[in-house]
Design an enzyme around this catalytic site. Structure first.
Site, PDB file in Angstrom:
ATOM      1  N   ARG A 107       0.547  -1.328   0.274  1.00 52.02           N
ATOM      2  CA  ARG A 107       0.109   0.440  -0.140  1.00 52.02           C
ATOM      3  C   ARG A 107       0.960   1.474  -0.250  1.00 52.02           C
ATOM      4  O   ARG A 107       1.912   1.025   1.516  1.00 52.02           O
ATOM      5  CB  ARG A 107      -0.542  -0.034   1.566  1.00 52.02           C
ATOM      6  CG  ARG A 107      -2.353  -0.979   0.932  1.00 52.02           C
ATOM      7  CD  ARG A 107      -3.807  -0.309   2.000  1.00 52.02           C
ATOM      8  NE  ARG A 107      -2.764  -0.818   3.321  1.00 52.02           N
ATOM      9  CZ  ARG A 107      -3.348  -0.262   4.450  1.00 52.02           C
ATOM     10  NH1 ARG A 107      -4.682  -0.039   4.391  1.00 52.02           N
ATOM     11  NH2 ARG A 107      -2.635  -0.773   5.962  1.00 52.02           N
ATOM     12  N   THR A 111      -1.717   7.272  -0.424  1.00 49.89           N
ATOM     13  CA  THR A 111      -2.891   7.217  -1.281  1.00 49.89           C
ATOM     14  C   THR A 111      -3.177   6.103  -0.912  1.00 49.89           C
ATOM     15  O   THR A 111      -4.476   5.595  -0.770  1.00 49.89           O
ATOM     16  CB  THR A 111      -2.935   6.614  -2.200  1.00 49.89           C
ATOM     17  OG1 THR A 111      -2.258   5.652  -2.892  1.00 49.89           O
ATOM     18  CG2 THR A 111      -1.947   7.751  -3.069  1.00 49.89           C
ATOM     19  N   ASP A 203      -0.164  -4.614  12.260  1.00 53.48           N
ATOM     20  CA  ASP A 203       0.509  -5.008  11.668  1.00 53.48           C
ATOM     21  C   ASP A 203       0.897  -6.363  11.494  1.00 53.48           C
ATOM     22  O   ASP A 203       1.420  -6.601  11.758  1.00 53.48           O
ATOM     23  CB  ASP A 203       1.678  -4.118  10.746  1.00 53.48           C
ATOM     24  CG  ASP A 203       2.492  -4.354   9.920  1.00 53.48           C
ATOM     25  OD1 ASP A 203       2.527  -5.234   9.084  1.00 53.48           O
ATOM     26  OD2 ASP A 203       2.243  -3.428   8.716  1.00 53.48           O
ATOM     27  N   ASP A 206       4.350  -7.257  10.387  1.00 55.63           N
ATOM     28  CA  ASP A 206       5.544  -6.649  11.638  1.00 55.63           C
ATOM     29  C   ASP A 206       5.666  -7.493  12.767  1.00 55.63           C
ATOM     30  O   ASP A 206       6.562  -8.570  12.768  1.00 55.63           O
ATOM     31  CB  ASP A 206       5.140  -5.584  11.938  1.00 55.63           C
ATOM     32  CG  ASP A 206       6.041  -4.442  10.774  1.00 55.63           C
ATOM     33  OD1 ASP A 206       6.486  -4.459   9.542  1.00 55.63           O
ATOM     34  OD2 ASP A 206       5.221  -3.467  10.895  1.00 55.63           O
TER      35      ASP A 206
END
Length: 212
Positions: A107, A111, A203, A206
């Protein structure tokens, strides 16, 4: 399992228990990886419920038995890199004959739109039913674009399997690919201003790989 059109929310107690452990910020990378694989395997059990069977005969140590095997259905699992890799071991343990492809998208931080950087699909994908894997369905843009790429290779069918989903992601994916069945272990509240699922689990990539 709660069913709404092509969207399946899995409420099995074992899955919900393991999701609680995944959400806990104190859960370390080793346990987190193991839990991701375990939840993926449990979810795969439901996502493959519609496989057809054919009758065969086998010789047991006692007598001949009529039994069943999967009939003419080939599967492929395609994780979305990188977090989707964490789900592969679990599903392959359940369906060891399946092939594995990979789709790489990330991503754009400004944006939030997905950008493709890698695609490697099974050479016989047109003969296979595909299950796309990604632990998180947030904005839905990455899953939407990954499935668009996969569909260009004309697989038999496509399903999507995630662990945590936001309502926004479910809507995005369903609007773009209404034919794709979605299997989610939990539907969370919303996205925050940074595009993260709330309450979510942070995340996933992660936490799986111990990076930040």
């Amino acid at each position: 399992m709660q069913n709404n059109e092509n969207i399946f929310i899995m409420d099995h107690p074992l899955i919900q228990h393991k999701i609680t452990l995944l959400r806990d910020k104190r859960t370390g990378s080793k346990e987190f990886r193991e839990l991701i694989g375990e939840v993926a395997m449990l979810m795969c059990y439901e996502a493959t419920r519609d496989l057809t069977l054919r009758e065969v005969e086998v010789e047991t140590p006692i007598a001949t038995a009529k039994s069943y095997v999967i009939h003419g259905r080939k599967l492929a699992f395609i994780p979305i890199l990188r977090a989707g890799i964490g789900m592969v071991d679990g599903v392959i343990r359940l369906v060891p004959a399946a092939k594995v492809g990979h789709i790489g998208l990330y991503r754009d931080p400004s944006t939030l739109e997905p950008i493709e950087y890698y695609s490697k699909l099974p050479c016989d994908i047109e003969e296979r039913e595909v299950i796309v894997l990604d632990p998180m369905l947030a904005t839905g843009g990455t899953a939407r674009d990954a499935i668009t790429i996969i569909k260009k290779s004309n697989p038999v069918s496509v399903k999507f399997m995630c662990i945590i989903a936001a309502p926004e992601g479910i809507k995005t994916l369903h609007d773009a690919h209404p034919d794709v069945k979605m299997y989610c272990a939990a539907k969370d509240r919303c996205l925050n201003e940074n595009g993260y699922i709330v309450p979510g689990l942070g995340d996933a990539g992660d936490r799986i790989f111990g990076t930040k």
